[in-house]
Design a protein around this motif. Structure first.
Motif, PDB file in Angstrom:
ATOM      1  N   GLY A  72     -15.287  75.832  12.138  1.00 17.39           N
ATOM      2  CA  GLY A  72     -14.312  76.553  12.951  1.00 17.39           C
ATOM      3  C   GLY A  72     -13.124  75.694  13.327  1.00 17.39           C
ATOM      4  O   GLY A  72     -11.972  76.168  13.344  1.00 17.39           O
ATOM      5  N   LEU A  73     -13.381  74.430  13.590  1.00 15.11           N
ATOM      6  CA  LEU A  73     -12.311  73.505  13.956  1.00 15.11           C
ATOM      7  C   LEU A  73     -11.365  73.288  12.780  1.00 15.11           C
ATOM      8  O   LEU A  73     -10.131  73.318  12.946  1.00 15.11           O
ATOM      9  CB  LEU A  73     -12.938  72.181  14.402  1.00 15.11           C
ATOM     10  CG  LEU A  73     -12.029  71.153  15.061  1.00 15.11           C
ATOM     11  CD1 LEU A  73     -11.371  71.727  16.316  1.00 15.11           C
ATOM     12  CD2 LEU A  73     -12.825  69.905  15.427  1.00 15.11           C
ATOM     13  N   ASN A  74     -11.917  73.102  11.600  1.00 14.03           N
ATOM     14  CA  ASN A  74     -11.072  72.892  10.413  1.00 14.03           C
ATOM     15  C   ASN A  74     -10.235  74.134  10.126  1.00 14.03           C
ATOM     16  O   ASN A  74      -9.045  74.048   9.794  1.00 14.03           O
ATOM     17  CB  ASN A  74     -11.945  72.554   9.208  1.00 14.03           C
ATOM     18  CG  ASN A  74     -12.580  71.173   9.335  1.00 14.03           C
ATOM     19  OD1 ASN A  74     -12.082  70.328  10.085  1.00 14.03           O
ATOM     20  ND2 ASN A  74     -13.676  70.942   8.620  1.00 14.03           N
ATOM     21  N   MET A  75     -10.857  75.309  10.247  1.00 18.59           N
ATOM     22  CA  MET A  75     -10.126  76.557  10.007  1.00 18.59           C
ATOM     23  C   MET A  75      -8.980  76.720  11.007  1.00 18.59           C
ATOM     24  O   MET A  75      -7.852  77.083  10.643  1.00 18.59           O
ATOM     25  CB  MET A  75     -11.086  77.752  10.123  1.00 18.59           C
ATOM     26  CG  MET A  75     -12.092  77.852   8.981  1.00 18.59           C
ATOM     27  SD  MET A  75     -13.425  79.029   9.328  1.00 18.59           S
ATOM     28  CE  MET A  75     -12.509  80.507   9.703  1.00 18.59           C
ATOM     29  N   SER A  76      -9.273  76.461  12.268  1.00 20.89           N
ATOM     30  CA  SER A  76      -8.267  76.636  13.317  1.00 20.89           C
ATOM     31  C   SER A  76      -7.118  75.668  13.145  1.00 20.89           C
ATOM     32  O   SER A  76      -5.940  76.037  13.268  1.00 20.89           O
ATOM     33  CB  SER A  76      -8.910  76.451  14.698  1.00 20.89           C
ATOM     34  OG  SER A  76      -9.890  77.436  14.933  1.00 20.89           O
ATOM     35  N   CYS A 126      11.759  84.539  17.931  1.00 21.45           N
ATOM     36  CA  CYS A 126      10.897  84.905  16.819  1.00 21.45           C
ATOM     37  C   CYS A 126       9.500  85.142  17.339  1.00 21.45           C
ATOM     38  O   CYS A 126       9.204  84.895  18.505  1.00 21.45           O
ATOM     39  CB  CYS A 126      10.889  83.802  15.755  1.00 21.45           C
ATOM     40  SG  CYS A 126      10.322  82.206  16.385  1.00 21.45           S
ATOM     41  N   THR A 127       8.637  85.654  16.491  1.00 20.60           N
ATOM     42  CA  THR A 127       7.252  85.891  16.890  1.00 20.60           C
ATOM     43  C   THR A 127       6.333  85.128  15.953  1.00 20.60           C
ATOM     44  O   THR A 127       6.640  84.927  14.781  1.00 20.60           O
ATOM     45  CB  THR A 127       6.896  87.388  16.832  1.00 20.60           C
ATOM     46  OG1 THR A 127       7.106  87.849  15.510  1.00 20.60           O
ATOM     47  CG2 THR A 127       7.737  88.186  17.805  1.00 20.60           C
ATOM     48  N   VAL A 128       5.202  84.719  16.523  1.00 18.98           N
ATOM     49  CA  VAL A 128       4.186  84.021  15.738  1.00 18.98           C
ATOM     50  C   VAL A 128       2.869  84.725  15.971  1.00 18.98           C
ATOM     51  O   VAL A 128       2.532  85.079  17.104  1.00 18.98           O
ATOM     52  CB  VAL A 128       4.079  82.534  16.157  1.00 18.98           C
ATOM     53  CG1 VAL A 128       2.883  81.879  15.501  1.00 18.98           C
ATOM     54  CG2 VAL A 128       5.358  81.794  15.790  1.00 18.98           C
ATOM     55  N   THR A 129       2.111  84.935  14.885  1.00 20.82           N
ATOM     56  CA  THR A 129       0.794  85.570  15.007  1.00 20.82           C
ATOM     57  C   THR A 129      -0.271  84.494  14.943  1.00 20.82           C
ATOM     58  O   THR A 129      -0.327  83.716  13.976  1.00 20.82           O
ATOM     59  CB  THR A 129       0.579  86.590  13.885  1.00 20.82           C
ATOM     60  OG1 THR A 129       1.609  87.563  13.949  1.00 20.82           O
ATOM     61  CG2 THR A 129      -0.772  87.270  14.027  1.00 20.82           C
ATOM     62  N   VAL A 130      -1.106  84.426  15.986  1.00 21.62           N
ATOM     63  CA  VAL A 130      -2.180  83.448  16.055  1.00 21.62           C
ATOM     64  C   VAL A 130      -3.467  84.189  16.391  1.00 21.62           C
ATOM     65  O   VAL A 130      -3.516  84.911  17.389  1.00 21.62           O
ATOM     66  CB  VAL A 130      -1.894  82.369  17.125  1.00 21.62           C
ATOM     67  CG1 VAL A 130      -3.075  81.432  17.235  1.00 21.62           C
ATOM     68  CG2 VAL A 130      -0.637  81.600  16.766  1.00 21.62           C
ATOM     69  N   GLY A 131      -4.480  84.014  15.554  1.00 19.98           N
ATOM     70  CA  GLY A 131      -5.748  84.688  15.839  1.00 19.98           C
ATOM     71  C   GLY A 131      -5.610  86.184  15.899  1.00 19.98           C
ATOM     72  O   GLY A 131      -6.194  86.833  16.774  1.00 19.98           O
TER      73      GLY A 131
END
Length: 592
Positions: free
Chosen positions: A511-515, A542-547
């Motif tokens: 999970g850490l590597n993916m994040s 601007c907008t950023v998509t996270v999770g």
């Protein structure tokens, strides 16, 4: 003209031997009398009313003049005030008590918000005089009067500051003081009856009405009032009111220890005037308990020596009731009552049996809501302090079961992190010489560790949202691996470690590597967009998509800062995880 009409109707009524005056005479008497009083002819009205020949007229019709009289008396500056006071006194002596009572209470009910305090304080003595004229059949009338008066008094704002109470800017203090004087003769009457228990009935109507008054006063206004400490305000009318309400309860035959313990002692159903829940509302008893144990009001009439654990049990339901509310005054009182109830209990003494009572879990869950949702920082901090105090009072086995239950139900990373820190402290204490126990070492500890060392959604778990829990669990694991040597294995951690590695550390690493990869990509994209936007002045946000969630519109600089902060957090998690991996690798190195 009005005076002539009044004289005319009075003379006409004098000729009627019985008291069956026609309705039109009532109307003329009221209209003419009102006009005379309003026009300043009070002296002439007084001379007509005190004439012995008009006694039966005054007895039947006199109460109709209460409205205009009271309006003049409330103004206070009228030159006819002495005559108006004399008229009112004569009416109270001669007119029908029942009619006077209705007329006076109508004036109380009709008072607007700006004149409530003046109206109540003006009419309390007249009402008391009328009620005392009713003799032994006055109980229901006393109840009606008290209910009407309190319903108006509770409309007054509660003073918040010391200065507001000192100056009585809203009039609540003088109303409360006047109410105590108002009920005094009725309380004395019941107190005399209480002396002879054979003559006392729990359903004595006057006693019940006074009980209802006390219970209502405790819920409103006293539950709203934040009493000042005596060193801040030596003479406090509201503190005096609270104290006298508890004295009245005692004087009318109510035992304060019995009231306190109503919710945990099984009692037989008492047939009678009121059902128990109506007779003893829980909000009122919660306020009484707060007055007793937080402000120590009424302790001089609280003779029973009760154990601190029993008092805690009694108060838990009241604490829960207060903490279930959203008003900050209620939350503050709930926290204060819980704290005071816990302080007297010896540390590590509350037995595990208490956790079989649902309330010993529900109250801490309410505390969690205060700690995490209350907008007031002071109350959140107080909530955390009381939460820790409650943990400290449990025995070792009770702590263990409390932690296990709360970890299963809290669903808040910050709270779970705090619980894990407490678990670490208990393990640390247990590993010290002579402190070993069956709950935070060995086979019982391992099921608790499985609840601690897990990811709610596996590798897909939101690491930022669960940061507090993850960091505390990693710190706990690192501590145990360092503190509990493999050859001692007092905690059982080394026996369990292969499961921990498979079920926690590996998914966390994934999970850490993916994040990190996701956030690094977003950071690179945002920086690239920033370069492009610098060439086009129109592109400012601007907008950023996270999770799968869009961050709010913000400048590229701010978004870069947010993303860099997230990456720093991942580095923090990784540093602790790496240290754990080093410890594991080191254990395989042969000793030289």
């Amino acid at each position: 003209m009005a005076l002539e009409q009044l004289i005319d109707v009075v003379q006409r009524c004098q000729a009627i031997k019985d008291e069956s005056f026609p309705p039109e005479d009532y109307d003329v008497f009221l209209t003419a009398g009102r006009t005379c009083i309003e026009q300043g002819d009070s002296a002439q009205v007084l001379s007509i009313l005190v004439d012995e020949k008009n006694k039966k007229i005054v007895r039947c019709m006199g109460w109709n003049l209460l409205g205009p009289l009271i309006q003049i008396l409330l103004k206070k500056e009228d030159k006819n005030l002495p005559h108006c006071h004399a008229i009112l006194s004569h009416l109270l002596e001669v007119s029908s008590p029942k009619e006077l009572l209705i007329g006076l209470l109508e004036q109380v009910e009709d008072a607007d918000s700006s004149s409530i305090a003046d109206t109540v304080t003006l009419l309390l003595k007249p009402l008391q005089k009328v009620l005392l004229r009713m003799g032994v059949k006055k109980a229901s009338s006393v109840g009606m009067a008290l209910s009407t008066l309190l319903s108006q008094v509770v409309r007054l704002p509660v003073p918040v500051t010391k200065e507001q109470e000192e100056d009585d800017v809203f009039g609540l203090c003088r109303c409360c003081t006047a109410l105590l004087e108002f009920v005094k003769p009725f309380v004395l009457e019941i107190k005399e009856v209480v002396k002879d228990n054979n003559r006392l009935s729990k359903d004595n109507e006057l006693r019940v009405e006074l009980l209802k008054f006390c219970m209502k006063s405790l819920s409103e206004p006293l539950l709203e009032v934040l009493l000042k400490d005596p060193y801040m305000l030596q003479k406090s009318p509201l503190r005096e009111f609270a104290s006298e309400i508890l004295v009245i309860l005692s004087n009318i035959g109510e035992s304060l220890p019995d009231l306190l313990s109503r919710n945990i002692l099984k009692r037989k159903e008492v047939p009678g005037f009121l059902e128990e829940e109506v007779r003893y509302p829980k909000e009122s008893l919660a306020c009484m308990s707060h007055l007793l144990f937080v402000h120590h009001i009424g302790m001089d009439i609280f003779p029973a020596v009760l154990s601190p654990v029993f008092i805690l049990q009694c108060n838990m339901e009241y604490v829960e009731l207060l903490l279930n509310r959203t008003e900050e005054s209620r939350l503050q009182k709930g926290l204060e009552l819980y704290e005071k109830s816990l302080v007297g209990v010896e540390d590590n003494s509350l037995p595990v049996d208490l956790l079989e009572l649902k309330i010993f879990f529900s109250v801490p869950q309410n505390l969690v809501k205060v700690m995490t949702l209350c907008p007031d920082q002071t109350l959140r901090t107080k909530g955390l302090k009381v939460f820790q105090l409650s943990i400290d009072k449990f025995s070792t086995e009770a702590k263990y079961k409390f932690f296990r239950g709360m970890l299963k139900t809290s669903h808040h990373a910050g709270v779970e992190g705090y619980l894990i820190k407490n678990i670490k402290n208990q393990i640390d204490f247990s590993l010290k010489p002579c402190n070993g126990n069956d709950w935070f070492l060995g086979k019982h500890l391992l099921p608790l560790l499985r609840l601690v060392l897990c990811l709610p959604q596996g590798p897909e778990t939101d690491l930022l949202q669960n940061l507090d829990r993850i960091m505390e669990s990693l710190n706990l694991l690192r501590y145990m691996l360092i503190r509990d040597k493999e050859w001692e294995n007092e905690t059982g951690i080394w026996t369990e470690f292969y499961k921990i590695e498979d079920n926690y550390l590996k998914p966390l690493r994934t999970g850490l590597n993916m994040s990190k990869a996701h956030y690094e990509a977003e950071l690179k994209s945002t920086k690239d967009n920033k370069k492009l936007s610098s060439k086009d002045s129109k592109t400012r946000t601007c907008t950023v998509t996270v999770g799968n969630e869009k961050l709010p519109n913000m400048s590229p600089e701010m978004q870069i800062q947010v993303l860099q902060s997230a990456l720093f957090t991942f580095d923090l998690i990784e540093s602790v995880l790496a240290r754990i991996e080093e410890i594991i690798e080191a254990k395989d190195i042969p000793l030289s």
